[in-house]
Scaffold this motif. Sequence first.
Motif, PDB file in Angstrom:
ATOM      1  N   GLU A   1       2.310  18.134 -16.007  1.00  0.00           N
ATOM      2  CA  GLU A   1       2.921  17.646 -14.739  1.00  0.00           C
ATOM      3  C   GLU A   1       2.514  16.444 -14.503  1.00  0.00           C
ATOM      4  N   PRO A   2       3.318  15.387 -14.082  1.00  0.00           N
ATOM      5  CA  PRO A   2       3.037  13.945 -14.045  1.00  0.00           C
ATOM      6  C   PRO A   2       2.465  13.712 -12.581  1.00  0.00           C
ATOM      7  N   MET A   3       2.007  12.456 -12.320  1.00  0.00           N
ATOM      8  CA  MET A   3       1.500  12.271 -10.827  1.00  0.00           C
ATOM      9  C   MET A   3       2.847  12.147 -10.054  1.00  0.00           C
ATOM     10  N   HIS A   4       2.828  12.500  -8.845  1.00  0.00           N
ATOM     11  CA  HIS A   4       3.938  12.145  -8.031  1.00  0.00           C
ATOM     12  C   HIS A   4       3.734  11.049  -6.895  1.00  0.00           C
ATOM     13  N   GLU A   5       4.274  10.341  -6.903  1.00  0.00           N
ATOM     14  CA  GLU A   5       4.301   9.078  -6.243  1.00  0.00           C
ATOM     15  C   GLU A   5       5.520   8.975  -5.403  1.00  0.00           C
TER      16      GLU A   5
ATOM     17  N   TYR B   1       6.552   2.462   1.020  1.00  0.00           N
ATOM     18  CA  TYR B   1       5.372   1.691   0.862  1.00  0.00           C
ATOM     19  C   TYR B   1       5.241   0.815   2.146  1.00  0.00           C
ATOM     20  N   VAL B   2       3.887   0.674   2.417  1.00  0.00           N
ATOM     21  CA  VAL B   2       3.666  -0.258   3.705  1.00  0.00           C
ATOM     22  C   VAL B   2       3.282  -1.557   3.122  1.00  0.00           C
ATOM     23  N   HIS B   3       4.095  -2.790   3.907  1.00  0.00           N
ATOM     24  CA  HIS B   3       3.975  -4.073   3.596  1.00  0.00           C
ATOM     25  C   HIS B   3       2.961  -4.665   4.551  1.00  0.00           C
ATOM     26  N   HIS B   4       1.991  -5.331   3.767  1.00  0.00           N
ATOM     27  CA  HIS B   4       0.785  -6.205   4.447  1.00  0.00           C
ATOM     28  C   HIS B   4       0.832  -7.723   4.370  1.00  0.00           C
ATOM     29  N   GLY B   5       1.989  -8.127   4.075  1.00  0.00           N
ATOM     30  CA  GLY B   5       1.933  -9.541   3.964  1.00  0.00           C
ATOM     31  C   GLY B   5       2.133 -10.043   2.543  1.00  0.00           C
ATOM     32  N   THR B   6       2.149 -11.425   2.216  1.00  0.00           N
ATOM     33  CA  THR B   6       2.040 -11.947   0.921  1.00  0.00           C
ATOM     34  C   THR B   6       0.999 -12.811   0.563  1.00  0.00           C
TER      35      THR B   6
ATOM     36  N   ASP C   1       0.840  -1.292  -0.129  1.00  0.00           N
ATOM     37  CA  ASP C   1       0.222   0.184   0.084  1.00  0.00           C
ATOM     38  C   ASP C   1       0.858   1.199   0.102  1.00  0.00           C
ATOM     39  N   ASP C   2       0.221   2.489  -0.550  1.00  0.00           N
ATOM     40  CA  ASP C   2       1.152   3.494  -0.502  1.00  0.00           C
ATOM     41  C   ASP C   2       1.437   4.136   1.025  1.00  0.00           C
ATOM     42  N   ALA C   3       2.475   4.437   1.381  1.00  0.00           N
ATOM     43  CA  ALA C   3       2.571   5.280   2.667  1.00  0.00           C
ATOM     44  C   ALA C   3       2.053   6.550   2.750  1.00  0.00           C
ATOM     45  N   ARG C   4       2.030   7.381   1.686  1.00  0.00           N
ATOM     46  CA  ARG C   4       1.601   8.352   1.411  1.00  0.00           C
ATOM     47  C   ARG C   4       0.688   8.751   0.291  1.00  0.00           C
ATOM     48  N   LYS C   5      -0.276   9.424   0.212  1.00  0.00           N
ATOM     49  CA  LYS C   5      -1.330   9.411  -0.847  1.00  0.00           C
ATOM     50  C   LYS C   5      -0.611  10.082  -2.169  1.00  0.00           C
TER      51      LYS C   5
END
Length: 125
Positions: A21-25, A29-34, A9-13
């Motif tokens: 201008e492109p999207m900034h990412e 990230y946040v790891h939620h398992g596998t 998941d994203d750590a920040r939106k």
Amino acid sequence: MRNRSKLLDDARKPIPMKPAEPMHEDSEYVHHGTCSIFIFTEPLAGWRHVSVRPRRTKMVWVEQVRKLLDVHYPSTPKIRLVIGKLNTDSIASLYEAFESETALRLDKRLEIIHYTPKHGSIPLQ
């Protein structure tokens, strides 16, 4: 076919795109398992079936194969599998999981199992 995927998941939106201008990412990230993703596909027929499971076990693999043969292709005499070379993905797993009659019935409907190479893709023949 199966793929072990990280649940991220994203750590920040992300900041949305603006004109010119492109999207900034953020790369954090946040790891939620596998999870394990089973994908069965017949490309020329435009068919696919995807199943997501929390873990990869022999019992999960054999049940996916049984469902493929008995539910999705009950009247097809032979099915060809292309799979990863994992310790759970073997004909022996069928005989461990099912009564010998059921395992033999499923085994006879599976054409030679083609293992994907450890690094790279399978050559088309």
